[in-house]
Structure formats: C-alpha cells, structure tokens
Design a protein around this motif. Structure first.
Motif, PDB file in Angstrom:
ATOM      1  N   ARG A   1      -0.026   5.683 -13.333  1.00 58.73           N
ATOM      2  CA  ARG A   1      -0.618   4.353 -13.148  1.00 58.73           C
ATOM      3  C   ARG A   1      -0.622   3.964 -11.673  1.00 58.73           C
ATOM      4  NH1 ARG A   1       2.772   0.406 -11.915  1.00 58.73           N
ATOM      5  NH2 ARG A   1       4.992   0.529 -12.386  1.00 58.73           N
ATOM      6  N   PRO A   2      -1.573   3.135 -11.257  1.00 60.14           N
ATOM      7  CA  PRO A   2      -1.579   2.682  -9.861  1.00 60.14           C
ATOM      8  C   PRO A   2      -0.331   1.852  -9.547  1.00 60.14           C
ATOM      9  CG  PRO A   2      -3.683   2.179 -10.944  1.00 60.14           C
ATOM     10  CD  PRO A   2      -2.733   2.614 -12.016  1.00 60.14           C
ATOM     11  N   ASP A   3      -0.073   1.652  -8.277  1.00 58.47           N
ATOM     12  CA  ASP A   3       1.111   0.902  -7.835  1.00 58.47           C
ATOM     13  C   ASP A   3       0.812  -0.606  -7.891  1.00 58.47           C
ATOM     14  OD1 ASP A   3       3.376  -0.093  -6.678  1.00 58.47           O
ATOM     15  OD2 ASP A   3       3.415   1.356  -5.017  1.00 58.47           O
ATOM     16  N   PHE A   4       1.015  -1.172  -9.085  1.00 58.03           N
ATOM     17  CA  PHE A   4       0.704  -2.594  -9.282  1.00 58.03           C
ATOM     18  C   PHE A   4       1.625  -3.484  -8.438  1.00 58.03           C
ATOM     19  CE2 PHE A   4      -0.341  -0.713 -13.577  1.00 58.03           C
ATOM     20  CZ  PHE A   4      -1.693  -0.630 -13.332  1.00 58.03           C
ATOM     21  N   GLU A   5       2.885  -3.077  -8.294  1.00 54.55           N
ATOM     22  CA  GLU A   5       3.848  -3.897  -7.534  1.00 54.55           C
ATOM     23  C   GLU A   5       3.379  -4.030  -6.078  1.00 54.55           C
ATOM     24  OE1 GLU A   5       4.771  -1.285  -9.460  1.00 54.55           O
ATOM     25  OE2 GLU A   5       5.585  -2.445 -11.137  1.00 54.55           O
ATOM     26  N   PHE A   6       2.946  -2.907  -5.487  1.00 58.46           N
ATOM     27  CA  PHE A   6       2.488  -2.935  -4.096  1.00 58.46           C
ATOM     28  C   PHE A   6       1.305  -3.911  -3.963  1.00 58.46           C
ATOM     29  CE2 PHE A   6      -0.001  -1.581  -0.449  1.00 58.46           C
ATOM     30  CZ  PHE A   6       0.951  -1.259   0.505  1.00 58.46           C
TER      31      PHE A   6
ATOM     32  N   ASP B   1       1.045   8.902  -8.143  1.00 58.68           N
ATOM     33  CA  ASP B   1       2.432   8.860  -7.650  1.00 58.68           C
ATOM     34  C   ASP B   1       3.386   8.211  -8.636  1.00 58.68           C
ATOM     35  OD1 ASP B   1       1.996  10.044  -5.113  1.00 58.68           O
ATOM     36  OD2 ASP B   1       0.927   8.224  -4.551  1.00 58.68           O
ATOM     37  N   ILE B   2       2.835   7.484  -9.618  1.00 59.12           N
ATOM     38  CA  ILE B   2       3.715   6.738 -10.529  1.00 59.12           C
ATOM     39  C   ILE B   2       3.468   7.195 -11.971  1.00 59.12           C
ATOM     40  CG2 ILE B   2       4.465   4.449 -11.293  1.00 59.12           C
ATOM     41  CD1 ILE B   2       3.634   3.367  -8.642  1.00 59.12           C
TER      42      ILE B   2
END
Ligand SMILES: Cc1cc2nc3c(=O)[nH]c(=O)nc-3n(C[C@H](O)[C@H](O)[C@H](O)COP(=O)(O)OP(=O)(O)OC[C@H]3O[C@@H](n4cnc5c(N)ncnc54)[C@H](O)[C@@H]3O)c2cc1C
Length: 325
Positions: free
Chosen positions: A256-261, A134-135
C-alpha cells in the motif's frame, strides 16, 4: 541551498516520466530515490515476466523491445536505465526524502543520503511518485513479526526441501507457489477466497490450478492463518483448525502507498478509498504545489494504476506545472 523548479520524490517509471516531460518543457527537476533508479522493479522477483507487452511500459517515446512477447525484469531495468541516460535526467539515487515544508513556490525539501548525511533543497513544486511497494500489507495475526514471515519473494532456491506456506491467491502468490514447488519446496497455499484469483495471468492460472488439483500443491481456500510459530502455523479452514509444519511463510497479500507520509504533509485522503484528493486534470493535491503521480494516486485500490496508465501522469503534471510557473 540548491534551488529547483521541481523536486520529484521517487524514480520509478512514473517519476522518470515526470522528469522527462518537465525536461521537454525546459523545467529543471531533480529526482530523488531512496534506492536505485526503478528501485521497486529492481526488488521484484528475479525471474519476473511483466503481464504487459513492452510498448505499454514505454516512457518518453523511446521504444522498448523484448526477446519474448512480454518483457522480463532485467529487460525493464535495462530499458529504464537507458531512458534516464537518454534524457540526461538528474537522479539522486540513495537519497531518501524525509519530508518537506513551505508553500508552493518555496518548499524546503529535507533528504538524507545513504551515508546518513542530511541535505536540504528549495523547490518551487513537488511531485510525489513514491509508489506502493515499500509497505507490505500485514496479516494481522500472532507471529507475523517473526523473521520467517517474508513479504518479498525473490527466488526459490533457498527454500528447497522446506515447508512453505503462501498466503494469498493473486499473481504474486501463484507465481511464487509454482516456482517454489518446481524447486523442491513443500508448498501449501491459504486464501480467504474460494479459489485462485480470476485476474491471475492466463498462462499461470491453469498451471497452478492443475498443481492444486493433482495435490502437488496443497491449498486451503475460504481459510485464514490464525497464528504463526517458529516451526508450525495454525490455519482456520471450513472443516476446522489445522496445524501445519512450517519453515517459511510468504505473505503475498499486497502492498500500500505511504498514507501516513501523505497525511503528515497535508495531502487529504478519501476516507473510504484512501485515494489522495487531486484535481483530475492536473493531479495537484489539495496542498497547492504538491502533485501526485503513479500508483500512489490509487489509494488502497492499487490494482487500478500500474505502469501502463500511470506513465501518462507525467505529461498531465508537467503541462500543469508549465502553466503555473
Ligand atoms: C510483481 C509485480 C509485477 C508487476 N507487473 C506489472 C506489469 O506487468 N505491468 C504494469 O503496468 N504494472 C505492473 N506492476 C505494477 C507496477 O510495477 C507499479 O504500479 C509501478 O511500479 C508503479 O510505478 P511508480 O513509479 O508509481 O512506483 P514505483 O515503481 O514503486 O516507484 C516508486 C519509487 O519511489 C521510491 N521512494 C519511495 N519513498 C521514497 C522516499 N521517501 N524518498 C525517495 N524515494 C522514495 C522507491 O524507492 C521507488 O523507486 C507490477 C507490480 C508488481 C509488484
């Protein structure tokens, strides 16, 4: 409020594998996906052929077959739908998980359905299996926000007789370049490295390299995009800057994975690799009761976990949850 044993965020191959392994152990689970079941695969290029043979994509011990040596996207979609049906998994499609709070044994999970309706669930455990698709990674150059900059290649037809720039030289970039070239787009590739990536599928690599050698596809290696404008782009090459006529840019530089989440939800990440810190046996994060599954575990090293190996996370996590409930 509905009380669940486990809320699984993401109904990709890994989320489904988690759901199956929990069900086998009599543990109730709901899978939430903001899109359809196996939403990432649904959004892959229409004509995608997996690099993996079918048996390595199997979950829940259900055999997968394919007309050819490697399955295509449509075959994978059909297979995973069938597996979800076979195990009677509860999948809430088009329901995005916005966040969660609480502690192990008593998490509150907040979601929103596609009609904008908020929902809330209580879950004893949470599994995050949200993938990485998704990112998209950004180019970090002027003009990258223009609508003509595309991060998801689907089909070549709309780009017939257009000037197209492809950034990147891995599988997705090479396949898009070839399909676009065959469809009558004028294709140029730009890549920071010295050539087509060594991991590109063995049946694609010689093909793209020969098209480049013959000049049918123009390629600038050891080069970088400097600026994207509405009708052209500037590329910095070892021979100096060049300006190329351009209608579309395909930025095929990964996701990339959603690091912020994860960080917002108390999941600690390794600073260098951005890998979430997990117990290697149970895949439980440092936030008790929250488990991580699939490519999300790989941090920025997204080439380390794919369906082939991520599918086994389901069993690891289900065994750990069974022991802990
Ligand atoms: C073009 C391409 C080809 C590939 N080919 C292969 C191959 O041949 N073999 C192989 O093994 N691997 C392959 N991979 C890699 C593989 O597809 C991924 O590693 C795999 O999909 C990861 O599975 P996952 O379940 O972890 O994540 P995903 O399949 O990405 O699933 C994550 C799901 O989470 C959902 N989601 C995200 N955020 C939320 C939220 N907040 N709320 C609800 N739902 C959410 C998404 O909609 C998605 O459905 C390929 C990848 C790409 C891009």
């Amino acid at each position: 409020m509905e009380l669940l044993d486990v809320a699984i965020v993401g109904a990709g191959p890994t989320g489904l594998a988690c759901g199956i392994e929990l069900k086998r152990r009599g543990i109730s689970a709901v899978l939430f996906d903001k899109g359809c079941v196996v939403n990432s695969i649904y959004h892959y290029p229409t004509n995608l052929v997996f690099f993996t043979t079918p048996e390595l994509l199997e979950i829940g011990d259900i055999p997968m077959t394919s007309l050819n040596e490697k399955p295509g996207r449509t075959e994978a979609l059909k297979y995973y739908r069938r597996v979800a049906d076979h195990y009677g998994l509860t999948v809430h499609q088009y329901e995005r998980v916005l966040g969660f709070d609480g502690t192990s044994g008593n998490f509150n999970v907040r979601t929103e359905t596609s009609d904008g309706e908020p929902h809330c669930y209580t879950a004893k455990r949470i599994i995050l299996a949200t993938g990485y698709y998704d990112i998209p990674n950004r180019l970090n150059v002027a003009g990258q926000e223009l609508a003509k900059v595309i991060h998801y290649y689907r089909e070549a037809h709309p780009y017939y007789n257009q000037d197209v720039l492809i950034v990147g030289a891995k599988n997705s970039a090479a396949i898009a370049a070839l399909e676009l070239h065959w469809t009558g787009a004028r294709v140029t590739m730009v890549h920071r490295g010295g050539g087509i990536h060594h991991n590109v599928k063995y049946w694609i690599k010689p093909n793209i390299e020969n098209r480049i050698k013959s000049g049918e596809i123009k390629a600038y290696f050891r080069s970088q995009v400097k600026e994207i404008r509405q009708h052209d782009v500037t590329v910095v090459t070892p021979e100096g800057e060049v300006t190329l006529k351009n209608d579309y840019v395909f930025a095929m530089v990964g996701y990339r994975p959603d690091f912020e989440f994860m960080e917002e939800h108390g999941i600690c990440l390794n600073e260098a690799t951005m890998k979430p810190i997990t117990d290697p046996v149970t895949l439980e994060s440092e936030r008790p009761g929250v488990y991580l599954a699939g490519v999300i575990v790989a941090g920025t090293h997204t080439n380390e976990i794919f369906i082939e190996n991520g599918r086994f996370h389901g069993k690891q996590i289900a065994e750990a949850i069974e022991r802990s409930l």
